[in-house]
Design a protein around this motif. Structure first.
Motif, PDB file in Angstrom:
ATOM      1  N   PRO A 384      -9.533   4.904  23.841  1.00 41.56           N
ATOM      2  CA  PRO A 384     -10.931   5.313  23.986  1.00 41.56           C
ATOM      3  C   PRO A 384     -11.900   4.253  23.455  1.00 41.56           C
ATOM      4  CG  PRO A 384      -9.939   6.464  22.140  1.00 41.56           C
ATOM      5  CD  PRO A 384      -8.834   5.687  22.790  1.00 41.56           C
ATOM      6  N   VAL A 385     -13.013   4.073  24.175  1.00 43.79           N
ATOM      7  CA  VAL A 385     -14.032   3.102  23.800  1.00 43.79           C
ATOM      8  C   VAL A 385     -15.360   3.817  23.607  1.00 43.79           C
ATOM      9  CG1 VAL A 385     -12.906   1.157  24.933  1.00 43.79           C
ATOM     10  CG2 VAL A 385     -14.459   2.607  26.239  1.00 43.79           C
ATOM     11  N   ALA A 386     -16.248   3.177  22.825  1.00 41.83           N
ATOM     12  CA  ALA A 386     -17.507   3.831  22.468  1.00 41.83           C
ATOM     13  C   ALA A 386     -18.436   3.976  23.672  1.00 41.83           C
ATOM     14  CB  ALA A 386     -18.190   3.037  21.343  1.00 41.83           C
ATOM     15  N   ASP A 387     -18.538   2.964  24.496  1.00 42.72           N
ATOM     16  CA  ASP A 387     -19.440   2.985  25.653  1.00 42.72           C
ATOM     17  C   ASP A 387     -18.660   2.526  26.870  1.00 42.72           C
ATOM     18  OD1 ASP A 387     -21.399   2.691  27.564  1.00 42.72           O
ATOM     19  OD2 ASP A 387     -22.870   1.829  26.190  1.00 42.72           O
ATOM     20  N   ILE A 388     -18.227   3.456  27.676  1.00 44.07           N
ATOM     21  CA  ILE A 388     -17.351   3.117  28.792  1.00 44.07           C
ATOM     22  C   ILE A 388     -18.081   2.315  29.861  1.00 44.07           C
ATOM     23  CG2 ILE A 388     -17.776   5.259  30.056  1.00 44.07           C
ATOM     24  CD1 ILE A 388     -14.788   5.242  30.779  1.00 44.07           C
ATOM     25  N   ASP A 389     -19.377   2.565  30.065  1.00 42.17           N
ATOM     26  CA  ASP A 389     -20.126   1.803  31.063  1.00 42.17           C
ATOM     27  C   ASP A 389     -20.238   0.333  30.649  1.00 42.17           C
ATOM     28  OD1 ASP A 389     -20.732   3.944  32.867  1.00 42.17           O
ATOM     29  OD2 ASP A 389     -22.115   4.706  31.360  1.00 42.17           O
ATOM     30  N   ARG A 390     -20.476   0.101  29.371  1.00 42.73           N
ATOM     31  CA  ARG A 390     -20.578  -1.270  28.887  1.00 42.73           C
ATOM     32  C   ARG A 390     -19.233  -1.987  28.982  1.00 42.73           C
ATOM     33  NH1 ARG A 390     -22.787  -3.085  22.883  1.00 42.73           N
ATOM     34  NH2 ARG A 390     -22.584  -5.356  23.208  1.00 42.73           N
ATOM     35  N   VAL A 391     -18.146  -1.267  28.737  1.00 41.68           N
ATOM     36  CA  VAL A 391     -16.811  -1.856  28.842  1.00 41.68           C
ATOM     37  C   VAL A 391     -16.520  -2.250  30.283  1.00 41.68           C
ATOM     38  CG1 VAL A 391     -14.345  -1.346  28.678  1.00 41.68           C
ATOM     39  CG2 VAL A 391     -15.885  -0.703  26.814  1.00 41.68           C
ATOM     40  N   VAL A 392     -16.863  -1.394  31.223  1.00 37.90           N
ATOM     41  CA  VAL A 392     -16.656  -1.710  32.644  1.00 37.90           C
ATOM     42  C   VAL A 392     -17.418  -2.972  33.024  1.00 37.90           C
ATOM     43  CG1 VAL A 392     -17.154  -0.915  34.984  1.00 37.90           C
ATOM     44  CG2 VAL A 392     -16.138   0.652  33.327  1.00 37.90           C
ATOM     45  N   GLU A 393     -18.653  -3.099  32.528  1.00 36.45           N
ATOM     46  CA  GLU A 393     -19.458  -4.286  32.833  1.00 36.45           C
ATOM     47  C   GLU A 393     -18.913  -5.527  32.138  1.00 36.45           C
ATOM     48  OE1 GLU A 393     -24.088  -5.862  32.321  1.00 36.45           O
ATOM     49  OE2 GLU A 393     -23.527  -3.811  31.756  1.00 36.45           O
ATOM     50  N   THR A 394     -18.503  -5.391  30.857  1.00 37.41           N
ATOM     51  CA  THR A 394     -18.015  -6.543  30.102  1.00 37.41           C
ATOM     52  C   THR A 394     -16.727  -7.098  30.687  1.00 37.41           C
ATOM     53  OG1 THR A 394     -19.012  -5.672  28.066  1.00 37.41           O
ATOM     54  CG2 THR A 394     -17.270  -7.333  27.820  1.00 37.41           C
ATOM     55  N   LEU A 395     -15.794  -6.222  31.053  1.00 41.20           N
ATOM     56  CA  LEU A 395     -14.507  -6.661  31.585  1.00 41.20           C
ATOM     57  C   LEU A 395     -14.537  -6.920  33.091  1.00 41.20           C
ATOM     58  CD1 LEU A 395     -12.067  -4.315  29.612  1.00 41.20           C
ATOM     59  CD2 LEU A 395     -12.688  -6.677  29.104  1.00 41.20           C
ATOM     60  N   GLY A 396     -15.678  -6.612  33.716  1.00 45.98           N
ATOM     61  CA  GLY A 396     -15.795  -6.856  35.153  1.00 45.98           C
ATOM     62  C   GLY A 396     -14.844  -6.011  35.970  1.00 45.98           C
ATOM     63  N   LEU A 397     -14.769  -4.720  35.680  1.00 47.39           N
ATOM     64  CA  LEU A 397     -13.830  -3.839  36.368  1.00 47.39           C
ATOM     65  C   LEU A 397     -14.493  -3.205  37.588  1.00 47.39           C
ATOM     66  CD1 LEU A 397     -12.293  -2.025  33.267  1.00 47.39           C
ATOM     67  CD2 LEU A 397     -11.493  -4.096  34.417  1.00 47.39           C
ATOM     68  N   PRO A 398     -13.781  -3.061  38.686  1.00 44.50           N
ATOM     69  CA  PRO A 398     -14.343  -2.448  39.907  1.00 44.50           C
ATOM     70  C   PRO A 398     -14.328  -0.916  39.812  1.00 44.50           C
ATOM     71  CG  PRO A 398     -12.098  -3.155  40.321  1.00 44.50           C
ATOM     72  CD  PRO A 398     -12.429  -3.606  38.939  1.00 44.50           C
ATOM     73  N   VAL A 399     -15.121  -0.386  38.894  1.00 41.97           N
ATOM     74  CA  VAL A 399     -15.183   1.063  38.672  1.00 41.97           C
ATOM     75  C   VAL A 399     -16.581   1.541  39.077  1.00 41.97           C
ATOM     76  CG1 VAL A 399     -14.985   2.930  37.001  1.00 41.97           C
ATOM     77  CG2 VAL A 399     -13.530   0.900  36.792  1.00 41.97           C
ATOM     78  N   GLU A 400     -16.640   2.508  39.972  1.00 47.03           N
ATOM     79  CA  GLU A 400     -17.927   3.009  40.449  1.00 47.03           C
ATOM     80  C   GLU A 400     -18.374   4.261  39.699  1.00 47.03           C
ATOM     81  OE1 GLU A 400     -17.578   3.621  44.616  1.00 47.03           O
ATOM     82  OE2 GLU A 400     -17.255   1.493  45.082  1.00 47.03           O
ATOM     83  N   GLU A 401     -17.448   5.128  39.329  1.00 50.17           N
ATOM     84  CA  GLU A 401     -17.799   6.398  38.688  1.00 50.17           C
ATOM     85  C   GLU A 401     -17.144   6.494  37.321  1.00 50.17           C
ATOM     86  OE1 GLU A 401     -19.654   9.633  37.849  1.00 50.17           O
ATOM     87  OE2 GLU A 401     -19.924   8.808  39.867  1.00 50.17           O
ATOM     88  N   THR A 402     -17.969   6.709  36.271  1.00 50.53           N
ATOM     89  CA  THR A 402     -17.443   6.804  34.902  1.00 50.53           C
ATOM     90  C   THR A 402     -17.724   8.151  34.258  1.00 50.53           C
ATOM     91  OG1 THR A 402     -19.485   5.841  34.004  1.00 50.53           O
ATOM     92  CG2 THR A 402     -17.675   4.321  34.540  1.00 50.53           C
ATOM     93  N   ALA A 403     -18.281   9.103  35.028  1.00 55.96           N
ATOM     94  CA  ALA A 403     -18.610  10.415  34.463  1.00 55.96           C
ATOM     95  C   ALA A 403     -17.372  11.313  34.439  1.00 55.96           C
ATOM     96  CB  ALA A 403     -19.721  11.069  35.283  1.00 55.96           C
TER      97      ALA A 403
END
Length: 466
Positions: A384-403
């Motif tokens: 688990p990470v504190a801010d999943i949206d920021r993690v997706v952006e930092t790691l450059g992951l192709p994730v569209e939905e994080t809710a």
């Protein structure tokens, strides 16, 4: 670690074979000159079997090869099976692999839950247990020292740990314990039952079995191709499961939320009692509470506390020391404590990301991603990470939905009502005038697992929809 040139087993085993032969034949001197009884031999071989269990547990920690999973079998601290890398505790020794800890605990715990209490009860039941004389202690020490010599000289210095797995090592103490059973059946009266011939036969038989086991383990060819009736048919060993890092440099990295990992570990505590040692601790605590025995209550509570603490630490060690790195088109889970990668996968069009509906994430507003690579590799997770949206952006992951899924009050209410109904059954026993407190406590202890399972499932269902 740079490996030394391997030595041929034909030239590396004489010292171990000679020490093992002398140690096993020493009880023959005790039988012929010191009039040892079958009881004395039983004490000697019981101590040898116990030391074999302890040394086997140490060997397991250093075993380099992997151990295939067994369907339906759950070792203590099973999540450590997925850890990669190890600690070097001494410069000239191999590393200790955390992935082998569950096997070592299973071996030692099985002995203390089964053999040890039966042995104590058996010892207390006899009229005249043997006296530990100097000669008896000498024979006992010789057998233990022989095993220690084999551990240091053969296993460590000759690097036999590179050729075995944890599951393979567990066979030897099981075989030695099995050899004690016929001897224990003969030793019930503590005298020289059966005369000198049987005593000498027991020593020679046990010595032959030990030497044959040594021959098979160090040279590897069963005599006359007869095989070993102790051997299992399935494969007990596989290549070392260590993972290599990609050559790409680290472009981005994120750490986990320690609070969320600790909260998630509370649900892992229940698995700590899904084995013989855990169930034994609960049973001892429950019956001690019914009997109002403070000593056994303290022993049971200490056992329960140790299991809870180790489960929490094990879970945190599994997920709380991880750093997720982006290296080129690779995603790597890197353990900062072990300085070793835990998994590595390629991020491409076949990689699927989904949001894990974890209870800890809902309560602490953290997030966890489940990743499926579409191949033979098992699903892994980020978080688990504190801010999943920021993690997706930092790691450059192709994730569209994080809710996560929305709160479902209907599921929460239904699960809570059913949970209260199940919990009301054992609670009602203590308010019934027709059942004594002791009887209610005994029924609760016996049937608690059957009530805790549906209550736990319903509690998880309710919390997962908060």
């Amino acid at each position: 670690m740079k490996r030394r040139e391997r030595v041929s087993p034909l030239t590396s085993s004489p010292v171990g074979a000679i020490s093992l032969t002398g140690a096993n034949l020493l009880p023959l001197v005790g039988v012929l000159l010191w009039e040892w009884s079958l009881w004395s031999l039983l004490v000697i071989y019981w101590a040898e079997a116990f030391s074999a269990v302890v040394l086997a547990a140490l060997k397991i920690l250093f075993a380099e090869r992997g151990s295939p999973s067994v369907a339906g079998q759950m070792e203590p601290l099973r999540e450590l099976r997925e850890k990669r890398g190890g600690w070097v505790i001494r410069g000239s020794w191999p590393p200790v692999y955390p992935r082998n800890i569950p096997f070592a605990l299973s071996l030692v715990g099985g002995w203390f839950v089964t053999v040890f209490p039966v042995s104590i009860a058996y010892w207390l039941s006899v009229d005249a247990p043997p006296v530990l004389t100097l000669n008896l202690l000498c024979g006992l020490g010789t057998l233990v020292v022989a095993q220690g010599v084999d551990f240091v000289a053969e296993y460590i210095h000759r690097e036999r740990y590179t050729d075995v797995s944890a599951r393979e090592i567990m066979r030897t103490p099981a075989q030695l314990t099995a050899l004690l059973l016929p001897l224990a059946l003969f030793a019930t009266d503590g005298g020289r039952t059966g005369g000198l011939v049987i005593l000498v036969g027991v020593v020679l038989g046990k010595s032959s079995a030990s030497l044959y086991r040594f021959y098979v383990e160090h040279i590897g060819t069963p005599v006359l191709g007869t095989g070993d009736w102790f051997e299992a048919e399935e494969n007990l060993s596989e290549p070392p499961p260590e993972i290599e890092l990609p050559d790409d440099a680290v472009q981005a990295r994120v750490s986990v939320s320690a609070k969320s990992v600790l909260l998630g570990s509370l649900w892992a505590i229940a698995y700590g009692f899904a084995n013989r040692l855990g169930l034994g601790s609960l049973v001892v605590t429950g019956f001690a509470t019914i009997a109002r025995d403070p000593v056994w209550m303290a022993i049971g509570l200490v056992g329960v506390g140790v299991i809870v603490a180790t489960r929490v630490l094990s879970y945190f060690f599994r997920y709380g020391t991880i750093e997720y790195q982006r290296r080129g088109n690779h995603l790597v889970a890197y353990d900062k404590l072990l300085a070793a990668p835990q998994w590595c996968l390629t991020v491409d069009s076949s990689t699927t990301f989904s949001v894990k509906n974890a209870i800890a994430d809902r309560l602490l507003d953290t997030g966890t991603l489940t990743i499926s690579s579409g191949g033979e590799q098992e699903d892994v997770q980020i978080g688990p990470v504190a801010d999943i949206d920021r993690v997706v952006e930092t790691l450059g992951l192709p994730v569209e939905e994080t809710a996560r899924p929305d709160r479902d009050p209907v599921v929460i209410g239904a699960a809570s009502v059913l949970m209260l109904c199940f919990a009301a059954v054992p609670a009602g026993l203590f308010f019934s005038s027709q059942i004594t407190d002791a009887m209610a406590g005994a029924i609760t202890v016996v049937f608690a697992p059957f009530f805790l399972l549906p209550v736990g499932v319903l509690l998880w269902a309710a919390l997962s929809r908060i």
